[in-house]
Design an enzyme around this catalytic site. Structure first.
Site, PDB file in Angstrom:
ATOM      1  N   GLY A  62       0.809  -1.222   0.000  1.00 53.60           N
ATOM      2  CA  GLY A  62       0.000   0.000   0.000  1.00 53.60           C
ATOM      3  C   GLY A  62       0.837   1.265   0.000  1.00 53.60           C
ATOM      4  O   GLY A  62       2.062   1.238   0.191  1.00 53.60           O
ATOM      5  N   HIS A  63       0.161   2.365  -0.207  1.00 48.24           N
ATOM      6  CA  HIS A  63       0.798   3.677  -0.312  1.00 48.24           C
ATOM      7  C   HIS A  63       1.529   4.056   0.978  1.00 48.24           C
ATOM      8  O   HIS A  63       0.997   3.919   2.068  1.00 48.24           O
ATOM      9  CB  HIS A  63      -0.239   4.739  -0.647  1.00 48.24           C
ATOM     10  CG  HIS A  63      -1.468   4.691   0.199  1.00 48.24           C
ATOM     11  ND1 HIS A  63      -1.707   5.569   1.208  1.00 48.24           N
ATOM     12  CD2 HIS A  63      -2.538   3.858   0.175  1.00 48.24           C
ATOM     13  CE1 HIS A  63      -2.867   5.305   1.766  1.00 48.24           C
ATOM     14  NE2 HIS A  63      -3.401   4.267   1.166  1.00 48.24           N
TER      15      HIS A  63
END
Lengths: 349, 349, 349
Positions: C244-245
């Protein structure tokens, strides 16, 4: 840009209070932990408040919290307070950052069937392939190496990122974003067992993505044997998500990474499915329900419920049971002692 | 098409009884819940029987169940009854629906190494790339933007959907279907720990897909360091499935979405792996075994067994334990009371 | 090649003992279970020692174990013993196998923006697309149908496999390998809830892969709203993994297939994440920690710990609790008997 000029643009009517004493020059936006000195950052809640003491950012977006505001002022950090710091920060990002967007135009290496209808100002990248009778709305952007099968309808302002695939008959509404590698409208996993092995059921249906749907990288949304797989408007789907044939997802849902829905699942509006959730065939999940990460949903979930675990049960019960699960060795030891003293026989007298 | 004409074509010798009183004109096939009035639908089992009262479909395929048949006749719905309604419905779909298939021919933008051997009537889409010494059988279809590395052998009537990748030395039997974005034959995740960090083990093996294998969108099947990763004939693999290096899967298995097999797993024939299952390195799963959704298999599974849970245990035991897991708060409360009255000390006397 | 000549090349100073009595001609390397008679195989540990009695391989790499060596000699199998048979086998593979690598050169169908800077001896495959201002180091190989967005920096000796996508501003260090279909640097899943539904937060950050990172097929690594998603040097990521970011992963980690990290996760150096692990938002995992397969990590993990289960707890406690979980039906039966005899009321006196 002066902080005062910046907040004039991004806070709109959202500004509760400010400290502009230092009114620094702002060159960009940053994470509070790794901010450079001339950047603007934000604190979402008191959970991250200690970072105010340490961040090198020269300006902050803060919540409506006098204590946090005082801490920032004490360090001569300029700040603006608002009800929703995260939303305000999103607006601040847009002030300093313009996402990459190819200019309108059709790359000469794109292969576009003569029957395709293109809207105004579309952008079609190198090596993209558009199948027969496909329709593209205005200002839609097809990145390189995208493949669109025949009879696809795509609305206005849609973005198809590189290497995604849109299968035949898919219908994509306005303002959708499909990320790289996503496979939309492929054949559902439909096989009928027979004495001769699996017999393929042709998948004559289609996938419909309503307005504003976003589908993450390498996710897959299958079409059904008959009818539709439908994703409701403004529903956001993360990476590596599997949506089986014939699922109907409502509006404004968020589906996190690696979650999978088997065939024919019905999900209401405003549902949150966290990461790595699995939902069995034909299950219904009511409006506003929340399924926490890694849960396996085998029974329908009523509207508004929060469920957890595998099999999924009420979140509260799950938390209690998980806490006691850790005590099982201790519980078992006690039970064994009881059994030794009283015996199963005696207890069953 | 009149219903009577339709069933003559798709039921073959499979027809047990009919009610042709209304004998409607049928324009297509549909899901029973969303059927239009001039469509044919089906009811698989009594679980969905109530839809007979509500469906707008004008004709139904029903099971061998007099009560359901009477309910349909009472609503003047034409019906045909057969032993396997779902299989019959699959045949009905094929009567009304022809899947999209590009015409034979080679798109001028395809890049085909001069050493490639092409069978008769192949279809090769725009921007497809075929590496050196690759062999394609008759009537095989390569969709746009597919990449085939060198030394790949592909049989007759194979379909490679857009944007999939077939790595070097992969062997694909007749009648296989590879969906969009699937990555077949990539390097296995083989690294040896050393004082200097991970050392890459070259993956000199290959992937073999026997006849009739289907691989879903964005699935990945890795080749091993030595030898083969092999998928047996007519095994069907859903989307986003991971098959590690050196796995051997038998014939006629079905592997549902997001399931993952680590390296060297051996799966027998006719095995069902439901969605999001994980199987550890080197595990063996016997013929006809079933692993239910989300299970984590850490020990080998004997032929014919059904296992569930994480770690996977017998399905029956899993169901019982899961039912009691929910009662853990209540059990623990009782145990605490017992401990308060009798004490751990006394119980351990 | 004579076995003696082979081991002279691949064992280096690693050779502890040999039996060269038969000194066979070796034509290749093989798995011990499926080896052909003129091949070299290996036995990693005593767990697989029984295969020495059955393998048709004519030469083996063995551990420092006199008993296993005697069993091989008794069957007239030549062998070499060393401390790390798997590492030695990796070196033996490289003696007999050269991985496929396209020759340097730029395919005429590749679309390369005029502002791209190419290093020496790069190989760029058919239909690859390189966006504006992208920089490619020396001897880097871009396979067919790869799409690189603008402003990407790629080091020396990098391999980008077919159909992968590298999004804008991504930074890829030397010696990285990106497998087919991987999506690097796509937009993080960042949305802010509002009364009008989800509001997209622009993702102005970038992904950085340090030297020697490998990313498996169809994995996805997202960029954050601000700052970086960073993968430390020599970290190896398997297929279908979601990062994820804003995650920061340390050096020399191994992340197995289908594992997912939500946003902002911090992973130390030398961490092992097994398959299908999930890690929640903002969690920290310390250096050298191990998370076993399918675990769901909801709390930070200290350095060196091994955790398991969902929610993840200490591995030892997880094993104990899982063993007792299977006994829950039996425990509950006993508790019910106790309740019948002594009663909840009495126990609570």
């Amino acid at each position: 840009m002066k902080f005062s000029d910046a907040i004039a643009q991004f806070t709109a009517d959202n500004c509760l209070a400010t400290d502009l004493s230092s009114n620094p020059e702002i060159s960009g936006v940053a994470d509070i932990r790794t901010a450079a000195p001339d950047t603007l950052s934000y604190v979402e809640s008191s959970k991250y408040a200690d970072w105010i003491e340490r961040t090198p950012a020269s300006a902050l977006i803060l919540p409506d919290d006098a204590r946090m505001q005082a801490r920032a002022s004490a360090r001569a950090i300029a700040w603006v307070a608002c009800h929703n710091p995260r939303l305000t920060f999103a607006q601040a990002i847009s002030l300093f950052y313009q996402p990459y967007r190819p200019a309108p135009g059709i790359h000469p290496t794109a292969v576009i069937d003569p029957t395709v209808k293109l809207g105004a100002d579309v952008s079609i990248g190198a090596h993209a392939v558009l199948g027969a009778r496909t329709v593209l709305g205005d200002r839609t952007c097809v990145h390189p190496n995208v493949t669109i099968y025949p009879d696809v309808t795509i609305g206005d302002r849609v973005t198809l990122h590189a290497n995604c695939t849109i299968n035949e008959r898919t219908w994509i509404g306005d303002d959708c974003i499909i990320h790289s590698g996503a496979a939309i409208g492929g054949e559902g996993f439909g096989f009928v067992p027979s004495a001769k092995g699996w017999i393929k059921m042709e998948q004559s249906g289609r996938v419909v993505l309503e307005t504003g749907v976003e589908v993450g990288s390498n996710s897959a949304i299958d079409r059904p044997a008959v009818g539709e797989t439908r994703i409701g408007q403004n529903t956001k789907i993360d990476n590596l998500v599997q949506i089986g044939h014939g699922c109907h997802i409502g509006a404004n849902c968020a589906i996190a990474g690696q979650t999978g829905l088997a065939g024919g699942v019905r999900v209401g509006n405003g549902v949150l499915l966290a990461g790595q959730v699995g939902i069995s065939n034909q299950i219904e999940v009511g409006d506003g329900a929340i399924v926490t990460a890694k849960s396996g949903v085998q029974k329908s979930v009523v509207a508004g419920a929060t469920v957890s675990g595998y099999p999924a049960i009420s979140h509260q019960l799950h938390l209690q049971a998980a806490a006691i699960h850790k005590k099982l060795p201790e519980i078992y030891q006690f039970v064994r002692k009881l059994q030794a003293v009283w015996g199963s026989d005696r207890a069953s007298d």
